[in-house]
Design an enzyme around this catalytic site. Structure first.
Site, PDB file in Angstrom:
ATOM      1  N   LYS A  41       0.856  -1.195   0.000  1.00  0.00           N
ATOM      2  CA  LYS A  41       0.000   0.000   0.000  1.00  0.00           C
ATOM      3  C   LYS A  41       0.891   1.243   0.000  1.00  0.00           C
ATOM      4  CE  LYS A  41      -1.105   1.306   4.062  1.00  0.00           C
ATOM      5  NZ  LYS A  41      -0.322   2.574   4.137  1.00  0.00           N
ATOM      6  N   ASP A  63      -4.813   0.460   9.993  1.00  0.00           N
ATOM      7  CA  ASP A  63      -4.767   0.529   8.536  1.00  0.00           C
ATOM      8  C   ASP A  63      -5.136  -0.784   7.852  1.00  0.00           C
ATOM      9  OD1 ASP A  63      -2.472  -0.750   9.392  1.00  0.00           O
ATOM     10  OD2 ASP A  63      -1.165   0.174   7.909  1.00  0.00           O
TER      11      ASP A  63
END
Length: 281
Positions: A11, A138
């Site tokens: 990511k 996250d």
């Protein structure tokens, strides 16, 4: 059950603002993409009484026993969501740790995605969010990964078929502690992404943005400024920016050729730094 192979993609934060602070965590907003760089997870059922989780690969050293994947399976067992099924998991780590690439969090998210998709477990959206929150703030970003805008109220807006960018990722010999970087945040930014639009993924918009953690990381680790300056001086980067809380600095390119050339030039100067070309997906 045969062996299943899962790609757990890195990511990246194309832009990031810290907009406030809750009791423990900071409030952030971010424009997020995923890239082709990935850890490879192999997973199969086992007759063992416990889940077996192993890590190998270049970036597998010093992973704690209480890692994100172990946390996921502990939660699923505690909530009896797996009906006593146990799994053998091997994760080949190609994504560096303490890099701002969310490697561990995306491992947990990728496995949870797989278990839901293959109907080993049934979860609604609310329950999925609760489980991911127990693992890490996250992890939710890796549930059905695609281009995403994280609003400052912690809600997500997902987009598909966004413009693709070539990326040159550079990590020095050290990593950044997320906790330490956030502890130095003194100023907050006014929210800019609460009305997400697809054009936020266009390079002309991204060029005008920043990562508000970058100055903090550079003040603590001056070598990051040297990396950023060198990448910025190479041919045709659209922009150069740190991802997450670092320590990876990314040069973004429209052209694969320019990206690959930049890698060659960077490696001549910084022979000992990890360097990888990839592409947003």
């Amino acid at each position: 059950m045969s062996v299943s192979k899962i790609k757990s993609h890195a990511k990246i934060n194309l832009a990031l603002n810290v907009t406030g602070k809750l009791t423990k965590l900071h409030k952030i907003e971010s424009i997020i993409a995923f890239i082709e760089l990935h850890d490879l997870i192999t997973l199969k059922s086992t007759k063992n009484l416990k889940h077996v989780i192993r890590f190998n690969g270049k970036f597998s050293k010093n992973i704690k026993k209480n890692n994100t994947v172990q946390k996921l399976f502990n939660i699923l067992d505690e909530q009896k969501l797996l009906n006593n099924k146990k799994f053998q998991v091997k994760i080949t780590k190609n994504i560096p740790q303490k890099a701002g690439l969310g490697g561990g969090s995306m491992n947990a998210a990728s496995i949870l995605n797989f278990l839901i998709r293959k109907k080993f477990i049934k979860l609604n959206q609310k329950k999925t969010f609760k489980i991911t929150s127990l693992i890490g703030s996250d992890v939710i970003l890796g549930i059905n990964p695609t281009s995403t805008v994280l609003r400052s109220n912690n809600t997500l807006k997902k987009f598909f078929k966004c413009p693709r960018l070539y990326t040159l990722l550079v990590k020095p010999s050290f990593g950044c502690s997320t906790k330490k970087i956030y502890s130095k945040v003194k100023r907050f930014t006014k929210s800019k992404f609460n009305n997400p639009k697809k054009n936020m993924f266009r390079s002309d918009f991204l060029i005008s943005q920043n990562n508000s953690l970058e100055k903090i990381a550079i003040s603590k680790y001056p070598k990051l400024k040297k990396i950023k300056s060198f990448l910025g001086a190479l041919k045709n980067p659209l922009f150069v920016r740190m991802t997450g809380s670092g320590s990876v600095i990314i040069g973004y390119y429209q052209s694969k050729q320019d990206c690959e050339l930049a890698k060659v030039q960077f490696k001549r100067k910084f022979k000992d730094y990890w360097c990888n070309t990839s592409k947003t997906i």
